[in-house]
Design a protein around this motif. Sequence first.
Motif, mmCIF file in Angstrom:
data_model
loop_
_atom_site.group_PDB
_atom_site.id
_atom_site.type_symbol
_atom_site.label_atom_id
_atom_site.label_comp_id
_atom_site.label_asym_id
_atom_site.label_seq_id
_atom_site.Cartn_x
_atom_site.Cartn_y
_atom_site.Cartn_z
ATOM 1 N N TYR A 598 0.195 -2.376 -6.777
ATOM 2 C CA TYR A 598 0.303 -0.953 -6.471
ATOM 3 C C TYR A 598 1.328 -0.747 -5.356
ATOM 4 O O TYR A 598 1.482 -1.598 -4.475
ATOM 5 N N ARG A 603 -1.539 3.019 -0.875
ATOM 6 C CA ARG A 603 -2.409 2.630 0.245
ATOM 7 C C ARG A 603 -2.263 3.595 1.411
ATOM 8 O O ARG A 603 -3.236 3.906 2.101
ATOM 9 N N TYR A 610 -7.028 3.706 -3.518
ATOM 10 C CA TYR A 610 -6.522 2.333 -3.560
ATOM 11 C C TYR A 610 -7.682 1.336 -3.545
ATOM 12 O O TYR A 610 -7.699 0.378 -4.328
ATOM 13 N N ASP A 621 -4.998 -7.375 -5.266
ATOM 14 C CA ASP A 621 -3.861 -6.571 -5.707
ATOM 15 C C ASP A 621 -2.609 -7.434 -5.660
ATOM 16 O O ASP A 621 -1.753 -7.282 -4.796
#
Length: 634
Positions: A598, A603, A610, A621
């Motif tokens: 991402y 974030r 997130y 992630d």
Amino acid sequence: MKHLIKKSWVLAAMTLVLASCKKFDEINVNPTAANENQVQVEYFINNSIISAQMNPDVAERSFVLYWKPAGRQAADVDGGTISVGSYNDGWTSAYYDQVSSWLNMANTGIQIGQKQISAGTSKPYTNNLIQVARIWRAYLMSEMSDNFGPIPVKAFEGSNPDFSDVKTVYYYLLDELKDASSKLDVTMIPSDDLKKLDPAYAYNYANWRKYATSMRLRLAMRLSEVDASKARSEFQLAAATQDYITLKEQSFQVQEKDGWDALTGVMTRSWDTQPLSATMNNVFVGLGGIKSADQLGADFQVAIKPADWLGQKYPVQFSTKTNDPQAGYWFNGLPFSIDPRAYVLFSIPGDLTNPNYPKQNSGYDTITERLLKSPDGSEKKVDAKYTWNAKTDGDWGSKDQLNQLVNYGGTMPRINMQFRNSTQKRLFFGPWETYFLLAEAAEKGWDSPVPAQTAYETGIAKSFEYWGIPLRGYLASEDYNRVGTSVSWAHTAEPVSRVMRYEDGMTGTAGTLTLDYPKNNLYKNGTVKNDHLTKIITQKFIAQTPWLPLETWNDHRRLGLPFFENPVTENPIQTLPALTDATYMNGSVKFLPQRLRYPSSLRNTNINGYNQAVTALSGPDEVLTPLWWAQKTP
């Protein structure tokens, strides 16, 4: 009477929607904006489809630098990013922001249409437009999820949306496609003005329904290895309609145009060489038994090598720390036989008089001679004219400085000019994919309206038809490619080792060796190279090139097919810690990219979303974290 407004006002309304990323009714207080009875649903659909063609900025970063290397339709020319498990936050952010905006446009169109129906201000075709927007939104959501994993099921209807796990996303998409397509009135004839606002199908609603059904087949099959019961049920329901894409004219595709906007071709940037990948080269060479001598003109005949020729061996300048069967060798000519689509898609180095030769960089256009250096300072000039090679991605260490041949675009087959000049139609779904999906389903024992062999051979025929290539004896060929797969459906004999000839590249000394076909640990533990499913996915891989690299990546993540060679590891690759001197001859999902991380902006702006996404991902992630529907081992 139609309440149409001037185009500039419509665009202003769209801009306000995208800038705020809020529901449409929040802009009604703006006295300069159109109200929802004035704004037309078709403008939002049109803008979403056109924008999703990707402007050159996001196309280069996502389509060319992420999807094509990950899907092995091109080598990773950026020095190794996605192909070695790395990422670039700027590239990811560009794509994430764009796909979010495309979804927002589709959502807004749906919301406006629903409000107009409720208010009694809709047009006779408004309901159809809502269903079209839902079908298109389902595609966009699948594209986004296949890149990142968990996404908002309520697809950016407001700020800071909740994220759902991939299973929830896929179940939602299958329901959406089924429901939306059932509510289309395919007998409705659009006006000429309305046709102009659908760049894919000109509001041929029957084709939109076929696309929705084919998408149901695609998405259902995606679940086949992790949720077989759901996959089979959904696939069979869709297949039973027999209302899917079967003809080239029914393909979902959008015309490109030259310039610098969303309709500019996705592969047009002159500095992106997009050379043939080693994976695709190994699939192409030998497959189908069609001789290069029968495909090429008189000028090339002298360059064609015998079927048992491996090439010139350069152990000092070429890495062998990979399971690529061609590792360590330079093929100093053209292959004896090759899949005929190879020469349509990629250039032969030095074919300068061919109008389809990629002429976008003055050096690559004209120069094919490069140096091989030795540690003692000696050099050898090698002319790559009329040769056929592909560089294996990875870390070549000190050999990178010795080998100019594999570091220069003019020495490798590159994607041809027709894909670089914005004259093509970008394709999202072609008829061959429908047939390969039906073939895979039948091979699995699912109910399919077309038998497996018929669907398989029809898929191949549809691909050849798309390129205008005659089949000749291709379907009957029992010749193996470099990874041990043949074309003929009836020919499932596994390949055995072969004796190949070569010469020392520096001295010319001749030699022979017994060469094994590579072991694909990701499929049936490497015991099978030529069964029906391998044939189906091999042909699907070729047919999806060059327009659908995300789909070739998806198939490989799902099945481990076709064979993807490991990155070169002359030096340890920090982003692939499991790939070592002890493991590089084996295959593993730990050696291959699984998703995009991402963007940092998520974030920073939506920490709750997130955290939801990462929790739903069931892993960190990171690029190497497999998605829910993908292989997890070996």
